[in-house]
Design a protein around this motif. Structure first.
Motif, PDB file in Angstrom:
ATOM      1  N   LEU A 212       0.816  -1.220   0.000  1.00 51.93           N
ATOM      2  CA  LEU A 212       0.000   0.000   0.000  1.00 51.93           C
ATOM      3  C   LEU A 212       0.846   1.266   0.000  1.00 51.93           C
ATOM      4  O   LEU A 212       0.544   2.215  -0.723  1.00 51.93           O
ATOM      5  N   GLY A 213       1.919   1.285   0.795  1.00 50.30           N
ATOM      6  CA  GLY A 213       2.761   2.472   0.874  1.00 50.30           C
ATOM      7  C   GLY A 213       3.778   2.489  -0.252  1.00 50.30           C
ATOM      8  O   GLY A 213       4.890   1.975  -0.104  1.00 50.30           O
ATOM      9  N   LEU A 214       3.418   3.107  -1.377  1.00 49.30           N
ATOM     10  CA  LEU A 214       4.267   3.091  -2.564  1.00 49.30           C
ATOM     11  C   LEU A 214       4.600   4.506  -3.017  1.00 49.30           C
ATOM     12  O   LEU A 214       3.781   5.413  -2.863  1.00 49.30           O
ATOM     13  N   PRO A 215       5.778   4.700  -3.599  1.00 48.22           N
ATOM     14  CA  PRO A 215       6.069   6.001  -4.214  1.00 48.22           C
ATOM     15  C   PRO A 215       5.277   6.157  -5.515  1.00 48.22           C
ATOM     16  O   PRO A 215       4.905   5.177  -6.148  1.00 48.22           O
ATOM     17  N   GLY A 216       5.031   7.386  -5.892  1.00 44.24           N
ATOM     18  CA  GLY A 216       4.352   7.647  -7.156  1.00 44.24           C
ATOM     19  C   GLY A 216       2.839   7.634  -7.046  1.00 44.24           C
ATOM     20  O   GLY A 216       2.171   8.582  -7.430  1.00 44.24           O
ATOM     21  N   MET A 217       2.288   6.542  -6.501  1.00 34.09           N
ATOM     22  CA  MET A 217       0.850   6.396  -6.315  1.00 34.09           C
ATOM     23  C   MET A 217       0.603   5.379  -5.214  1.00 34.09           C
ATOM     24  O   MET A 217       1.196   4.303  -5.222  1.00 34.09           O
ATOM     25  N   ASP A 218      -0.253   5.728  -4.269  1.00 36.45           N
ATOM     26  CA  ASP A 218      -0.548   4.816  -3.175  1.00 36.45           C
ATOM     27  C   ASP A 218      -1.184   3.531  -3.700  1.00 36.45           C
ATOM     28  O   ASP A 218      -1.938   3.545  -4.679  1.00 36.45           O
ATOM     29  N   GLY A 219      -0.851   2.407  -3.025  1.00 34.16           N
ATOM     30  CA  GLY A 219      -1.383   1.127  -3.470  1.00 34.16           C
ATOM     31  C   GLY A 219      -2.901   1.063  -3.486  1.00 34.16           C
ATOM     32  O   GLY A 219      -3.498   0.418  -4.347  1.00 34.16           O
ATOM     33  N   GLY A 220      -3.537   1.740  -2.535  1.00 36.48           N
ATOM     34  CA  GLY A 220      -4.994   1.770  -2.522  1.00 36.48           C
ATOM     35  C   GLY A 220      -5.551   2.426  -3.763  1.00 36.48           C
ATOM     36  O   GLY A 220      -6.550   1.964  -4.342  1.00 36.48           O
ATOM     37  N   ALA A 221      -4.914   3.511  -4.210  1.00 31.69           N
ATOM     38  CA  ALA A 221      -5.344   4.190  -5.437  1.00 31.69           C
ATOM     39  C   ALA A 221      -5.119   3.303  -6.662  1.00 31.69           C
ATOM     40  O   ALA A 221      -5.933   3.286  -7.588  1.00 31.69           O
ATOM     41  N   VAL A 222      -3.995   2.572  -6.657  1.00 33.58           N
ATOM     42  CA  VAL A 222      -3.729   1.640  -7.753  1.00 33.58           C
ATOM     43  C   VAL A 222      -4.848   0.605  -7.851  1.00 33.58           C
ATOM     44  O   VAL A 222      -5.400   0.341  -8.928  1.00 33.58           O
ATOM     45  N   LEU A 223      -5.202   0.037  -6.701  1.00 35.11           N
ATOM     46  CA  LEU A 223      -6.219  -1.007  -6.671  1.00 35.11           C
ATOM     47  C   LEU A 223      -7.584  -0.474  -7.103  1.00 35.11           C
ATOM     48  O   LEU A 223      -8.297  -1.106  -7.884  1.00 35.11           O
TER      49      LEU A 223
ATOM     50  N   GLY B 190      -8.155   1.974  -9.052  1.00 36.45           N
ATOM     51  CA  GLY B 190      -8.092   2.206 -10.493  1.00 36.45           C
ATOM     52  C   GLY B 190      -8.315   0.933 -11.286  1.00 36.45           C
ATOM     53  O   GLY B 190      -9.030   0.931 -12.300  1.00 36.45           O
ATOM     54  N   TRP B 191      -7.691  -0.169 -10.831  1.00 38.01           N
ATOM     55  CA  TRP B 191      -7.900  -1.451 -11.517  1.00 38.01           C
ATOM     56  C   TRP B 191      -9.369  -1.858 -11.465  1.00 38.01           C
ATOM     57  O   TRP B 191      -9.946  -2.266 -12.476  1.00 38.01           O
ATOM     58  N   ARG B 192      -9.974  -1.749 -10.279  1.00 35.06           N
ATOM     59  CA  ARG B 192     -11.367  -2.176 -10.141  1.00 35.06           C
ATOM     60  C   ARG B 192     -12.313  -1.266 -10.921  1.00 35.06           C
ATOM     61  O   ARG B 192     -13.273  -1.745 -11.536  1.00 35.06           O
TER      62      ARG B 192
ATOM     63  N   GLY C 255      -8.791  -1.509   2.627  1.00 34.94           N
ATOM     64  CA  GLY C 255      -8.206  -2.358   1.587  1.00 34.94           C
ATOM     65  C   GLY C 255      -9.241  -3.204   0.890  1.00 34.94           C
ATOM     66  O   GLY C 255      -9.264  -3.301  -0.347  1.00 34.94           O
ATOM     67  N   PHE C 256     -10.128  -3.818   1.658  1.00 35.68           N
ATOM     68  CA  PHE C 256     -11.158  -4.652   1.050  1.00 35.68           C
ATOM     69  C   PHE C 256     -12.171  -3.801   0.272  1.00 35.68           C
ATOM     70  O   PHE C 256     -12.651  -4.210  -0.785  1.00 35.68           O
ATOM     71  N   LYS C 257     -12.479  -2.618   0.783  1.00 43.12           N
ATOM     72  CA  LYS C 257     -13.397  -1.747   0.052  1.00 43.12           C
ATOM     73  C   LYS C 257     -12.800  -1.298  -1.276  1.00 43.12           C
ATOM     74  O   LYS C 257     -13.523  -1.084  -2.256  1.00 43.12           O
ATOM     75  N   ALA C 258     -11.480  -1.145  -1.305  1.00 40.98           N
ATOM     76  CA  ALA C 258     -10.811  -0.748  -2.553  1.00 40.98           C
ATOM     77  C   ALA C 258     -10.823  -1.866  -3.584  1.00 40.98           C
ATOM     78  O   ALA C 258     -10.609  -1.613  -4.775  1.00 40.98           O
ATOM     79  N   GLY C 259     -11.066  -3.120  -3.113  1.00 44.00           N
ATOM     80  CA  GLY C 259     -11.143  -4.226  -4.058  1.00 44.00           C
ATOM     81  C   GLY C 259     -10.183  -5.358  -3.803  1.00 44.00           C
ATOM     82  O   GLY C 259     -10.017  -6.236  -4.654  1.00 44.00           O
ATOM     83  N   ALA C 260      -9.537  -5.379  -2.612  1.00 43.56           N
ATOM     84  CA  ALA C 260      -8.609  -6.470  -2.302  1.00 43.56           C
ATOM     85  C   ALA C 260      -9.364  -7.787  -2.131  1.00 43.56           C
ATOM     86  O   ALA C 260     -10.503  -7.806  -1.652  1.00 43.56           O
TER      87      ALA C 260
END
Length: 219
Positions: free
Chosen positions: A52-63, A65-67, A90-95
């Motif tokens: 989740l803690g990523l440079p450039g774009m947070d992992g939650g935002a990545v997820l 976006g995919w969903r 995390g689960f709400k984001a689509g994990a």
């Protein structure tokens, strides 16, 4: 299985990648959220392991976006955020699953296999090139309907070629994926592996693109 591994820890990311490759998984390791978002949307994977803690774009935002794009890729969130609210987010984001650091790699592998099994209804059919077939979720190759025996290095090269059938894979990229960036690798070793593969599956299936690399073709 082909796995997208998104982890920015310089020690943990390669360690997980090695463990997955030891289990005959094809792994793309990235450490940036923007790169992860692009790869997940444009490449075919059986599952993703996403920090989740990523440079450039947070992992939650990545997820998210995919969903939002309709991607059904199974995603296991791997993070140090262990609060209940973090898990809910995390689960709400689509994990599909959530694993907290520190963790055992064996548990990560078991959870990934379970995710891929549950997603079997969405699995694509066998990948084929001439007499060669590849079941990406299990990592099994067959030639003319019979199991194909490969060494670990042969499997890594052939799986990369099969997953990107028809595309030229540069020599340097193949070397990095097969040997995990080992700078001491003999530059001739890739040619030796490709030569062994040609003897096992037929020379016509692997094309040498002079000055660039190799391509798997339907022969």
């Amino acid at each position: 299985m082909r796995i997208l591994l998104v982890e920015d820890d310089r020690d943990l990311g390669p360690r997980i990648a090695r463990a997955l490759r030891d289990e005959r998984c094809a792994v793309d390791l990235v450490a940036d959220g923007i790169d992860a978002a692009h790869l997940g949307a444009t490449e075919r994977y059986d599952a993703a392991v996403l920090d989740l803690g990523l440079p450039g774009m947070d992992g939650g935002a990545v997820l998210r976006g995919w969903r939002d794009a309709g991607l059904t890729l199974p995603v296991l969130v791997l993070t140090a955020r262990d609060g209940w609210s973090d898990k809910v987010a995390g689960f709400k984001a689509g994990a599909d699953d959530y694993l907290v650091k520190p963790f055992r790699v064996e548990e990560l592998l078991m959870r990934l296999r379970a995710l891929v099994r549950r997603a079997a209804g969405h699995a694509r059919p066998l990948l084929r090139a001439g007499p060669l077939s590849f079941d990406a979720p299990t990592g099994a190759f067959e030639l003319d309907g019979l199991p194909l025996k490969l060494t670990a290095l042969e499997w890594r090269v052939l799986s990369q070629l099969m997953l990107r059938k028809g595309a030229v894979i540069e020599r340097l990229e193949l070397l990095e994926r097969v040997y995990e960036g080992d700078a001491d690798t003999d530059s001739n070793s890739l040619e030796v592996i490709v030569g062994r593969l040609r003897k096992k599956i037929g020379a016509a299936l692997i094309e040498t693109v002079r000055g660039r690399g190799y391509r798997l073709v339907d022969a």
